[in-house]
Design a protein around this motif. Structure first.
Motif, PDB file in Angstrom:
ATOM      1  N   PRO A  20       0.933  -1.264   0.030  1.00 55.96           N
ATOM      2  CA  PRO A  20      -0.059   0.053   0.143  1.00 55.96           C
ATOM      3  C   PRO A  20       0.825   1.338   0.095  1.00 55.96           C
ATOM      4  CG  PRO A  20       0.005  -0.964   2.049  1.00 55.96           C
ATOM      5  CD  PRO A  20       0.853  -1.875   1.287  1.00 55.96           C
ATOM      6  N   ARG A  21       0.244   2.033  -0.428  1.00 60.24           N
ATOM      7  CA  ARG A  21       0.808   3.617  -0.396  1.00 60.24           C
ATOM      8  C   ARG A  21       0.507   4.211   0.925  1.00 60.24           C
ATOM      9  NH1 ARG A  21      -1.191   6.283  -5.719  1.00 60.24           N
ATOM     10  NH2 ARG A  21      -1.785   4.135  -6.448  1.00 60.24           N
ATOM     11  N   LEU A  66      -5.882   4.028  -2.228  1.00 60.06           N
ATOM     12  CA  LEU A  66      -4.656   2.947  -1.993  1.00 60.06           C
ATOM     13  C   LEU A  66      -4.694   1.818  -2.842  1.00 60.06           C
ATOM     14  CD1 LEU A  66      -5.484   2.196   1.998  1.00 60.06           C
ATOM     15  CD2 LEU A  66      -3.547   3.481   0.834  1.00 60.06           C
ATOM     16  N   THR A  93      -4.124  -2.765   0.353  1.00 61.56           N
ATOM     17  CA  THR A  93      -4.953  -2.331   1.635  1.00 61.56           C
ATOM     18  C   THR A  93      -4.391  -3.374   2.755  1.00 61.56           C
ATOM     19  OG1 THR A  93      -7.148  -1.933   2.288  1.00 61.56           O
ATOM     20  CG2 THR A  93      -6.794  -4.305   2.155  1.00 61.56           C
ATOM     21  N   PRO A  94      -4.598  -2.975   4.017  1.00 61.56           N
ATOM     22  CA  PRO A  94      -3.926  -3.658   5.223  1.00 61.56           C
ATOM     23  C   PRO A  94      -4.357  -5.138   5.166  1.00 61.56           C
ATOM     24  CG  PRO A  94      -5.373  -2.261   5.904  1.00 61.56           C
ATOM     25  CD  PRO A  94      -5.404  -1.891   4.501  1.00 61.56           C
ATOM     26  N   SER A  95      -3.304  -5.904   5.447  1.00 63.32           N
ATOM     27  CA  SER A  95      -3.673  -7.256   5.492  1.00 63.32           C
ATOM     28  C   SER A  95      -2.899  -7.696   6.578  1.00 63.32           C
ATOM     29  CB  SER A  95      -3.029  -8.041   4.080  1.00 63.32           C
ATOM     30  OG  SER A  95      -1.817  -7.814   4.237  1.00 63.32           O
ATOM     31  N   HIS A  96      -3.548  -9.038   7.211  1.00 65.87           N
ATOM     32  CA  HIS A  96      -2.862  -9.582   8.267  1.00 65.87           C
ATOM     33  C   HIS A  96      -3.112 -11.167   8.209  1.00 65.87           C
ATOM     34  CE1 HIS A  96      -6.887  -8.452   9.814  1.00 65.87           C
ATOM     35  NE2 HIS A  96      -6.720  -9.663  10.222  1.00 65.87           N
ATOM     36  N   GLN A 108      -6.820  -8.772  17.166  1.00 65.04           N
ATOM     37  CA  GLN A 108      -5.812  -8.780  15.814  1.00 65.04           C
ATOM     38  C   GLN A 108      -5.048  -7.570  16.099  1.00 65.04           C
ATOM     39  OE1 GLN A 108      -5.457 -11.020  13.430  1.00 65.04           O
ATOM     40  NE2 GLN A 108      -7.217 -12.271  13.558  1.00 65.04           N
ATOM     41  N   VAL A 142      -3.187  -5.813  13.632  1.00 61.67           N
ATOM     42  CA  VAL A 142      -3.565  -4.747  12.938  1.00 61.67           C
ATOM     43  C   VAL A 142      -4.369  -3.503  13.497  1.00 61.67           C
ATOM     44  CG1 VAL A 142      -2.691  -5.935  10.900  1.00 61.67           C
ATOM     45  CG2 VAL A 142      -5.103  -5.979  11.890  1.00 61.67           C
ATOM     46  N   ARG A 191       2.872  -5.579   8.375  1.00 61.57           N
ATOM     47  CA  ARG A 191       2.055  -6.367   7.566  1.00 61.57           C
ATOM     48  C   ARG A 191       1.745  -5.638   6.410  1.00 61.57           C
ATOM     49  NH1 ARG A 191       1.504 -10.654  10.778  1.00 61.57           N
ATOM     50  NH2 ARG A 191       1.205 -10.496  12.814  1.00 61.57           N
ATOM     51  N   GLY A 192       2.220  -4.519   6.015  1.00 61.10           N
ATOM     52  CA  GLY A 192       1.968  -3.866   4.928  1.00 61.10           C
ATOM     53  C   GLY A 192       0.832  -2.730   4.922  1.00 61.10           C
ATOM     54  N   SER A 193       0.603  -2.387   6.140  1.00 62.02           N
ATOM     55  CA  SER A 193      -0.603  -1.493   6.204  1.00 62.02           C
ATOM     56  C   SER A 193       0.182  -0.301   6.753  1.00 62.02           C
ATOM     57  CB  SER A 193      -1.583  -1.726   7.073  1.00 62.02           C
ATOM     58  OG  SER A 193      -2.399  -0.845   7.529  1.00 62.02           O
ATOM     59  N   PRO A 194      -0.307   1.175   6.283  1.00 60.65           N
ATOM     60  CA  PRO A 194       0.443   2.152   6.692  1.00 60.65           C
ATOM     61  C   PRO A 194       0.105   2.433   8.422  1.00 60.65           C
ATOM     62  CG  PRO A 194      -1.179   2.776   5.266  1.00 60.65           C
ATOM     63  CD  PRO A 194      -1.253   1.152   5.165  1.00 60.65           C
ATOM     64  N   PHE A 250      -6.021   0.074  11.737  1.00 62.37           N
ATOM     65  CA  PHE A 250      -7.345   0.443  10.811  1.00 62.37           C
ATOM     66  C   PHE A 250      -8.453  -0.211  11.625  1.00 62.37           C
ATOM     67  CE2 PHE A 250      -5.370  -3.221   8.902  1.00 62.37           C
ATOM     68  CZ  PHE A 250      -6.456  -4.098   8.651  1.00 62.37           C
ATOM     69  N   PRO A 265     -10.103   0.991   3.881  1.00 58.09           N
ATOM     70  CA  PRO A 265      -9.985   1.282   5.292  1.00 58.09           C
ATOM     71  C   PRO A 265     -10.186   2.264   6.048  1.00 58.09           C
ATOM     72  CG  PRO A 265      -8.161   0.061   4.184  1.00 58.09           C
ATOM     73  CD  PRO A 265      -8.838   1.033   3.102  1.00 58.09           C
ATOM     74  N   TYR A 315      -8.565   4.638   8.526  1.00 60.66           N
ATOM     75  CA  TYR A 315      -7.254   4.950   9.303  1.00 60.66           C
ATOM     76  C   TYR A 315      -7.539   6.076  10.083  1.00 60.66           C
ATOM     77  CZ  TYR A 315      -5.108   1.878   5.673  1.00 60.66           C
ATOM     78  OH  TYR A 315      -4.477   0.939   4.766  1.00 60.66           O
ATOM     79  N   VAL A 342     -10.133   8.100   1.755  1.00 56.48           N
ATOM     80  CA  VAL A 342      -9.595   7.171   0.887  1.00 56.48           C
ATOM     81  C   VAL A 342     -10.527   6.730  -0.174  1.00 56.48           C
ATOM     82  CG1 VAL A 342      -8.203   5.059   0.524  1.00 56.48           C
ATOM     83  CG2 VAL A 342      -8.104   6.292   2.798  1.00 56.48           C
TER      84      VAL A 342
END
Lengths: 327, 131
Positions: A162-163, A171, A174-177, B32, B34, B44-47, B50, B84, B86, B115
């Protein structure tokens, strides 16, 4: 292969996801109050002697919380492991549909069962490619069905990172987990990291790793250190050698952050460092313990060993904590 | 309360604060990482952290019952998530009555943030005797 996986996934439809679930607490006023405060919900129906629980709390009464639940079925664990194994290690909740048949009141004791209702075909979404898994839960008080809860998740392999939201642009990811299962129990068929090539020239290095020792070759003639291991000395050509054990201290000499391409056993973004050991030789491995955008040249790191699976253990470098008073 | 198809529910602005995200996650017993740990969320790749789906569900329910009053009873809430929520963003919930059938009212709810579209939902409720 994809076709084969789809068939295997479909076989889970109709099988239980949770059997004999039991709410950890009866419906109760403190949890209702915490929920209403968080939501900013001041509806008087949720307070006072005749209070009911906010209907949207239906799922809350079924949650495992910090300590988790142990009633998830083997079938559901298997399904998630299959998806993890297919590289779909990220998960995002996409849909929630609830039907409330009667109000819940403090004192109601909740039980629930859940079934895997459907597993979609392979779908490519904006987030990445994966599968939608839909479960339907029946929530009961005693024998009485009080609500149903349908929940859909997307298990997917992320398309791209994601940016930041501050850019003001939509975006791209998206956030992921990961699902708790992917960390709680090693899923079957999860892609494994590539195996190192072990041969007569470097077997001693891997032997050292198995004993949690990072061994550096030393020329028996001119004492030049070398890493990675080689049959002879680059400085003087001598074939004789012995080893010294690395102290484990080092600094990042250079690094890259891997975003793409996403190899199956890896979880980008991650930092790969060229670490200069205190002994003066350099070595490539992952830099962990710090967000990858915080990795810097000169960052102090310390050797650590990470077990990847039952047969592979790797040396990695953890960012040394700053601000810790040294002895 | 007189309710007709096409009625618009006044928008509700919800500031997405870290506190709201974390309070919603904990009140819904969703641990969780996140939803409460920015560092792990980033890994985990999220800014950032959320909002979890249960909080969105609760806010959608609250938005509708705030409008129709304490005698209204939620019967169904179905939501689909998109962009999401944020911290630092604002979500604006808007609703339109899609159908009425006796005491039963169906409301289409959407929630947009900076967003994009965070949530699309359909809420069915029955109005109390006062309705």
């Amino acid at each position: 292969m994809v076709e084969d996986l789809s068939v295997r996934l479909k076989a889970y439809e109709g099988r239980p996801a949770v059997l004999g679930g039991r709410g950890k607490d009866p419906v109760n006023s403190p949890m209702i109050r915490h929920w209403c405060e968080a939501m900013g919900d001041t509806n008087p129906a949720y307070t006072g002697p005749d209070a009911v629980a906010p209907p949207a709390m239906l799922q809350v009464w079924t949650m495992g919380g910090l300590s988790g639940h142990e009633t998830r079925s083997p079938a559901y664990d298997e399904l998630l492991a299959l998806l993890d194994g297919a590289g779909c290690t990220s998960v995002v909740a996409t849909d929630c549909e609830q039907e409330y048949l009667r109000a819940l009141r403090p004192g109601d004791e909740i039980t629930f069962d859940s079934v895997i209702e459907s597993v979609s075909e392979r779908k490519t979404t904006r987030l990445g490619t994966g599968y939608f898994v839909t479960t339907r839960m029946d929530v009961r008080v005693g024998e009485e069905l009080v609500g149903t809860h349908r929940f859909r998740i997307l298990k997917y392999a992320p398309a791209h990172a994601p940016r930041t939201p501050s850019s003001g642009t939509p975006l791209s990811g998206t956030p992921s987990h990961r699902t708790p299962s992917s960390t709680a129990s090693p899923p079957r068929e999860r892609p494994r990291r590539p195996r190192p090539v072990v041969n007569r020239d470097n077997a001693g290095f891997w032997e050292g790793i198995s004993q949690h020792r990072l061994l550096i070759q030393r020329c028996a003639d001119c004492a030049t250190l070398r890493l990675p291991w080689l049959p002879g000395c680059n400085a003087c050509g001598t074939a004789a050698w012995d080893t010294v054990e690395a102290s484990g201290e080092g600094v990042v000499y250079s690094y890259v952050v891997m975003h793409h391409p996403p190899f199956p056993a890896f979880d980008p973004p991650y930092a790969v460092g060229l670490v200069e050991l205190a002994e003066g030789v350099r070595m490539v491995s992952n830099v962990i313990g710090v967000p990858c955008d915080k990795v810097r040249i000169g960052l102090p790191v310390r050797l650590e060993f990470v077990r990847c699976d039952e047969e592979l253990e790797l040396p990695v470098f953890r960012a040394a904590e700053e601000g810790v008073v040294s002895a | 309360m007189r309710v007709g198809t096409g009625d618009v529910i006044p928008p509700l602005e919800i500031e997405i604060t870290r506190t709201l995200v974390v309070a919603g996650a904990i009140a819904s017993r969703d641990y969780q990482d996140v939803h409460h740990d920015p560092e792990l969320a980033r890994r985990r790749g999220s800014p950032d952290v959320f909002m979890n789906i249960l909080t969105t569900n609760g806010l959608v329910g609250r938005y509708v019952t705030d409008h129709f009053g304490p005698d209204a009873v939620l019967r169904k809430v179905a939501i689909r998530l998109g962009a999401p929520n944020y911290p630092g963003d604002t979500m604006v919930l808007t609703g339109t009555v899609e159908a009425t059938d006796g005491a039963s009212v169906t409301v289409k709810v959407v929630g947009d943030n900076g967003v994009g579209r965070h949530v699309t939902g359909t809420v069915t409720l029955t109005l109390g005797e006062a309705g």
